[in-house]
Scaffold this active site. Structure first.
Site, PDB file in Angstrom:
ATOM      1  N   ARG A  22       0.790  -1.234   0.000  1.00 19.22           N
ATOM      2  CA  ARG A  22       0.000   0.000   0.000  1.00 19.22           C
ATOM      3  C   ARG A  22       0.820   1.282   0.000  1.00 19.22           C
ATOM      4  NH1 ARG A  22      -4.548  -1.316   4.370  1.00 19.22           N
ATOM      5  NH2 ARG A  22      -2.706  -2.086   5.414  1.00 19.22           N
ATOM      6  N   HIS A  36      -8.539 -23.938   3.755  1.00 19.93           N
ATOM      7  CA  HIS A  36      -7.188 -24.511   3.850  1.00 19.93           C
ATOM      8  C   HIS A  36      -7.194 -25.907   4.484  1.00 19.93           C
ATOM      9  CE1 HIS A  36      -7.235 -22.803   7.948  1.00 19.93           C
ATOM     10  NE2 HIS A  36      -6.281 -23.659   8.235  1.00 19.93           N
ATOM     11  N   LYS A  91      -4.866 -29.983   3.602  1.00 21.58           N
ATOM     12  CA  LYS A  91      -4.052 -30.807   4.509  1.00 21.58           C
ATOM     13  C   LYS A  91      -3.973 -32.225   3.931  1.00 21.58           C
ATOM     14  CE  LYS A  91      -5.345 -27.963   8.504  1.00 21.58           C
ATOM     15  NZ  LYS A  91      -4.276 -27.362   9.266  1.00 21.58           N
ATOM     16  N   GLU A 128      -8.238 -25.609  19.648  1.00 23.82           N
ATOM     17  CA  GLU A 128      -7.067 -24.732  19.525  1.00 23.82           C
ATOM     18  C   GLU A 128      -6.669 -24.249  20.913  1.00 23.82           C
ATOM     19  OE1 GLU A 128      -6.997 -22.146  15.837  1.00 23.82           O
ATOM     20  OE2 GLU A 128      -9.094 -22.055  16.405  1.00 23.82           O
ATOM     21  N   ASP A 168     -16.764 -18.858  12.166  1.00 17.99           N
ATOM     22  CA  ASP A 168     -15.330 -18.888  11.868  1.00 17.99           C
ATOM     23  C   ASP A 168     -14.838 -20.292  11.504  1.00 17.99           C
ATOM     24  OD1 ASP A 168     -12.693 -17.796  11.728  1.00 17.99           O
ATOM     25  OD2 ASP A 168     -12.255 -18.607  13.715  1.00 17.99           O
ATOM     26  N   HIS A 188     -14.646 -25.121   7.787  1.00 20.90           N
ATOM     27  CA  HIS A 188     -13.755 -26.273   8.007  1.00 20.90           C
ATOM     28  C   HIS A 188     -14.497 -27.527   8.508  1.00 20.90           C
ATOM     29  CE1 HIS A 188     -10.915 -23.151   7.443  1.00 20.90           C
ATOM     30  NE2 HIS A 188     -10.864 -22.736   8.675  1.00 20.90           N
ATOM     31  N   LYS A 234     -11.535 -22.152  21.053  1.00 18.17           N
ATOM     32  CA  LYS A 234     -10.249 -21.492  21.316  1.00 18.17           C
ATOM     33  C   LYS A 234      -9.869 -21.751  22.767  1.00 18.17           C
ATOM     34  CE  LYS A 234     -10.061 -18.811  17.478  1.00 18.17           C
ATOM     35  NZ  LYS A 234      -9.120 -19.155  16.417  1.00 18.17           N
TER      36      LYS A 234
HETATM   37  C1  BG6 Z   1      -8.994 -20.103  10.409  1.00 16.22           C
HETATM   38  C2  BG6 Z   1      -9.771 -19.429  11.520  1.00 16.22           C
HETATM   39  O1  BG6 Z   1      -9.834 -20.325   9.303  1.00 16.22           O
HETATM   40  O2  BG6 Z   1      -8.499 -21.357  10.855  1.00 16.22           O
HETATM   41  C3  BG6 Z   1      -8.889 -19.258  12.735  1.00 16.22           C
HETATM   42  O3  BG6 Z   1     -10.215 -18.164  11.074  1.00 16.22           O
HETATM   43  C4  BG6 Z   1      -8.282 -20.582  13.146  1.00 16.22           C
HETATM   44  O4  BG6 Z   1      -9.631 -18.706  13.823  1.00 16.22           O
HETATM   45  C5  BG6 Z   1      -7.601 -21.256  11.955  1.00 16.22           C
HETATM   46  O5  BG6 Z   1      -7.317 -20.323  14.165  1.00 16.22           O
HETATM   47  C6  BG6 Z   1      -7.172 -22.661  12.320  1.00 16.22           C
HETATM   48  O6  BG6 Z   1      -6.379 -23.198  11.284  1.00 16.22           O
HETATM   49  P1  BG6 Z   1      -5.284 -24.320  11.596  1.00 16.22           P
HETATM   50  O7  BG6 Z   1      -4.845 -24.804  10.260  1.00 16.22           O
HETATM   51  O8  BG6 Z   1      -4.212 -23.635  12.369  1.00 16.22           O
HETATM   52  O9  BG6 Z   1      -5.992 -25.352  12.410  1.00 16.22           O
END
Ligand code: BG6
Length: 493
Positions: A45, A175, A179, A213, A232, A237, A336
């Site tokens: 930016r 993502h 994996k 987490e 989230d 996921h 979390k």
């Molecule tokens: C993200 C969430 O999509 O995935 C985060 O927004 C989370 O809050 C993260 O911490 C977890 O990803 P991973 O691959 O570390 O389990």
């Protein structure tokens, strides 16, 4: 050799780019997987950001790669592929023209436009890509969550980007699908006859999918407090993992067939409204606690706020209403600041139909398949065996262990590397179709509406634990219990 491509990371100085995307590209380069001639552009930016970008990227690599992965020699070569560019995404000025000139020098290459920016500016970014004539027939758009806040906002984002890219050229990232063990789940299901035959309500008692987490807000309080754990983590996921466990075998392993099967699962999720939501969901929020002896603040303290109803934990009992999964509960859980970092899928098989051994031989444990995605990637199958160390007839559970780092010595998983390389090769099988996003939100929205309508407040749990007691009760009321990252502590019903 694969074809060289150009990748432009919009939001090149942001957290996702520095933490995940640049390290993924570095790994691909180090592993000889980036075709020669590939160019990486990162948008910045300000002129200062452009000037300092390489230093910042080098620091990020040292911070986010494993210590043995960073090498000064590899970096010296890799940085020659990396060009940062000044670009204001919101303004169509001559910097876009400069980008076009650079890209047009190699006009026939595949172009990947990776939007590592907030979804609120996806539309304007695509518009400027189009007006600057940067979109060629070989261009692909990669977008990340959050894809909306509910079904209608997701629809608005998808409609906006669809004005510039057709569905085939849009790569929506989750993502978790990158994996390696997640792909192995499909390999396991669709290449092994033993599982193929036993993967249904006749043999499976229940399924658990749990992502715990240990981290808290990680500087994302604004976003997270608006979103909460359901939006989230579950909308994307956890539901994606559920789809891969529950879907029928695709005719072929291509994106169209896989996505069609996943959509059928999402559409078969039993809708939850009104009282069902109270019966089948548990929300939690962490208060101060400790992790390995370190004191941890509560959510409100981290947020620096006296009140919030946002859930940092959620557990759900879900049903897939089709023939295969009739009456089989899927328990989903994520939170979390929990006791351990772990992502696991547990397939709990039923007990054998008839016991043939005397009681003295000991209790029987039903077969259990544990697919672990994090912290290490592994697949384990628990089976009953005879204790070989005694002459007595003593039964005992034993574990067949497929630990990938033992079996595959060169196993090195990086979800983003895999997804970027797949996008470059036009393989969208691990990406999400627009209809998956819509169906997932359509199932999630009524849950949130019911919580809001009843004023449901999260149950409190201490940081560093497995969540609120009510989450254990959700399973205990049916004589089951969470597996808690391998802890074999049974909760009495
Ligand atoms: C993200 C969430 O999509 O995935 C985060 O927004 C989370 O809050 C993260 O911490 C977890 O990803 P991973 O691959 O570390 O389990």
């Amino acid at each position: 050799m694969k074809e060289a491509f150009d990748i432009v990371i919009f939001g090149g100085g942001g957290d996702l780019a520095l933490r995940k995307l640049v390290p993924a590209l570095y790994r691909a380069f180090r592993d000889g997987q980036l075709p020669a001639g590939t160019r990486i552009f990162t948008s910045c930016r300000s002129a200062e950001e452009v000037a300092g970008y390489h230093d910042k990227a080098a620091l990020a690599l040292q911070q986010y790669l494993r210590p043995e992965e960073f090498s000064v020699e590899v970096w010296a070569e890799f940085q020659t592929l990396l060009q940062s560019l000044l670009l204001d995404i919101s303004k169509l000025d001559n910097h876009w023209q400069s980008l076009r000139e650079i890209m047009d020098q190699e006009a026939d290459k595949t172009r990947i436009f990776y939007l590592s920016i907030p979804p609120t500016i996806f539309g304007v970014c695509c518009k400027h890509l189009s007006e600057a004539q940067l979109i060629t027939p070989k261009s692909r758009l990669v977008v990340e969550k959050p894809l909306g806040y509910n079904a209608s906002s997701a629809e608005a984002i998808n409609t906006e980007i669809a004005s510039y890219f057709d569905e085939k050229s849009i790569y929506r990232v989750d993502h978790y699908l990158g994996k390696e063990t997640v792909q192995n789940l499909m390999a396991l299901r669709f290449t092994n006859i033993i599982f193929g035959q036993m993967w249904d309500a006749k043999y499976i008692d229940h399924v658990q999918i749990s992502i715990s987490e240990t981290v808290g807000l990680e500087g994302r309080s604004g976003f997270y407090n608006e979103a909460g754990a359901l939006r989230d983590m579950v909308q994307n996921h956890l539901l994606q993992l559920l789809c891969l466990v529950a879907m029928e075998s695709p005719n072929k392993m291509n994106s169209k067939n896989i996505q069609e099967e996943k959509i059928k699962v999402l559409q078969a999720l039993r809708p939850m409204t009104g009282d069902d939501v109270a019966k089948n969901t548990v929300r939690g929020q962490y208060v101060a606690g400790s992790y390995h002896g370190d004191l941890l603040p509560g959510y409100l303290e981290e947020l620096n706020c006296s009140e919030s109803k946002t859930e940092t934990f959620v557990a759900l009992r879900v049903h897939v209403d089709n023939w295969r999964w009739a009456q089989v509960p899927f328990y989903l859980r994520t939170g979390k600041r929990m006791k351990a970092r772990c992502a696991e899928i547990i397939i709990q098989f039923k007990d054998v139909a008839h016991r043939v051994y005397e009681d003295a031989a000991g209790p029987l444990t039903a077969n259990r398949l544990v697919i672990r995605l994090q912290p290490e990637e592994s697949i384990q199958l628990t089976m009953m065996t005879k204790n070989m160390e005694t002459m007595e007839m003593e039964l005992q559970p034993a574990t067949l262990n497929l630990n990938f780092s033992d079996t595959y010595k060169r196993f090195n998983s990086d979800a983003y590397k895999r997804l970027i390389l797949d996008a470059a090769e036009d393989n969208s099988s691990l990406f999400i179709h627009r209809d998956e996003v819509t169906s997932a939100w359509q199932w999630i929205d009524p849950i949130i509406e019911a919580w809001e309508k009843t004023g449901d407040t999260p149950h409190l749990y201490r940081a560093g634990t497995w969540g609120p007691d009510e989450s254990d009760q959700l399973l205990a009321s049916e004589g089951r219990y969470w597996f808690n990252a391998g802890e074999e502590k049974k909760i009495e019903s």
